[in-house]
Design a protein around this motif. Sequence first.
Motif, PDB file in Angstrom:
ATOM      1  N   UNK A  44       0.852  -1.179   0.000  1.00  0.00           N
ATOM      2  CA  UNK A  44       0.000   0.000   0.000  1.00  0.00           C
ATOM      3  C   UNK A  44       0.898   1.242   0.000  1.00  0.00           C
ATOM      4  N   UNK A  45       0.776   2.030  -1.052  1.00  0.00           N
ATOM      5  CA  UNK A  45       1.663   3.185  -1.202  1.00  0.00           C
ATOM      6  C   UNK A  45       1.487   4.187  -0.066  1.00  0.00           C
ATOM      7  N   UNK A  46       0.259   4.376   0.389  1.00  0.00           N
ATOM      8  CA  UNK A  46       0.029   5.346   1.468  1.00  0.00           C
ATOM      9  C   UNK A  46       0.663   4.875   2.774  1.00  0.00           C
ATOM     10  N   UNK A  47       0.506   3.589   3.089  1.00  0.00           N
ATOM     11  CA  UNK A  47       1.116   3.067   4.310  1.00  0.00           C
ATOM     12  C   UNK A  47       2.645   3.160   4.258  1.00  0.00           C
ATOM     13  N   UNK A  48       3.203   2.809   3.094  1.00  0.00           N
ATOM     14  CA  UNK A  48       4.659   2.874   2.958  1.00  0.00           C
ATOM     15  C   UNK A  48       5.160   4.310   3.088  1.00  0.00           C
ATOM     16  N   UNK A  49       4.411   5.255   2.526  1.00  0.00           N
ATOM     17  CA  UNK A  49       4.795   6.666   2.639  1.00  0.00           C
ATOM     18  C   UNK A  49       4.734   7.125   4.094  1.00  0.00           C
ATOM     19  N   UNK A  50       3.729   6.639   4.821  1.00  0.00           N
ATOM     20  CA  UNK A  50       3.568   7.053   6.227  1.00  0.00           C
ATOM     21  C   UNK A  50       4.710   6.528   7.079  1.00  0.00           C
ATOM     22  N   UNK A  51       5.049   5.217   6.946  1.00  0.00           N
ATOM     23  CA  UNK A  51       6.096   4.694   7.840  1.00  0.00           C
ATOM     24  C   UNK A  51       7.506   5.047   7.390  1.00  0.00           C
ATOM     25  N   UNK A  52       7.636   5.703   6.231  1.00  0.00           N
ATOM     26  CA  UNK A  52       8.935   6.283   5.870  1.00  0.00           C
ATOM     27  C   UNK A  52       9.002   7.742   6.334  1.00  0.00           C
ATOM     28  N   UNK A  53       7.895   8.447   6.201  1.00  0.00           N
ATOM     29  CA  UNK A  53       7.889   9.876   6.534  1.00  0.00           C
ATOM     30  C   UNK A  53       7.987  10.114   8.045  1.00  0.00           C
ATOM     31  N   UNK A  54       7.264   9.313   8.823  1.00  0.00           N
ATOM     32  CA  UNK A  54       7.260   9.540  10.274  1.00  0.00           C
ATOM     33  C   UNK A  54       8.663   9.432  10.887  1.00  0.00           C
ATOM     34  N   UNK A  55       9.480   8.383  10.585  1.00  0.00           N
ATOM     35  CA  UNK A  55      10.840   8.360  11.136  1.00  0.00           C
ATOM     36  C   UNK A  55      11.689   9.549  10.694  1.00  0.00           C
TER      37      UNK A  55
END
Length: 331
Positions: free
Chosen positions: A83-94
């Motif tokens: 899921x592109x949105x999930x992957x973007x979220x767990x890359x952006x948050x760190x």
Amino acid sequence: MNKKGPLYALFLSLILLLPGCSSIAVLNPKGPAARTLSDTIILSIVVMLGVLAVVYILYVFVLLKYRAKKSNEGYIPPHEEGNKWLEAIWITIPIIIVAFLSVVTVKTTVDVENVAADYKDQKPLVIYASSSNWKWHFSYPEEGIETVNYVNIPVHRAVEFRLYSFGTISSLWIPQLGGQKYAMSDMLTTLHLSADTVGSYVGRNANFNGKGFAHMEFEALAMTDADYQEWVKDVKETAGPLSEEEFKNLLEMEHVGRKTYTNTHLSFSPPPGDHGDHMGTNGTEKDTDNGNTEHQDNKEIHPSPAPSSETEFDSVPNPELDDESATHEGH
């Protein structure tokens, strides 16, 4: 087996361990620089605990919701491409967390490198702190006195420590008043501290430099201005002078107790220059000793490094062992 046993053991451990947190010196600041560092440490711990809480809550939730049960025995989940949105979220948050902590750390470093905002308008009390073997010399050029292995300062006064060493690299650290900074043999480094509470604080060497490292603790006593002036007056009336010969004897000693003098060694053994004097005009480091001839001569009394004992690499070669080693290598 009682399933509540480990839970009770965990709570009991927390009850026993948490009271110990009050004795952590860096989390019990008594000056603005130490308070800035303490706030940064606590903020970093809170952020890390928040990350751990989210991770473990999601971990437990997934374990409970998607665990194998009799009702879904033999169930095989469908293949997911991601899921592109999930992957973007767990890359952006760190990235956001690391950037936030980096900005806070840089701001803290700049703050503690300078005089605290409340004391910027003051003329700082300059104290030269030099190390030799496993002791500290504190020279007060303003008052014309010197102490060994203890330092007294007035509260609510900016203090500028100018650090250098007559031997190995050491590091002056008074945890309840601020961070540590290295003292080196050929240049001056500066550490700004101040105390806003009267009290006795432990100072130490924060850089391992040999067998006497553990003995480099000293007392930093913060006193009211009236008490400080009274102490300076008492030193000038009761202490003796520090001669060049006695100073050289001090440098040669490994350990010594508290001492007090009515003058400083700076008159016959001036300190080295600061870091700028050690650098060339093109930004490269000069290949020369920095500072004056007297400091270079005194530095030789306690050369760096000062090996404390023979090591296995200094031992006399043993022909039998060498032959045995050669045999093993042959195999």
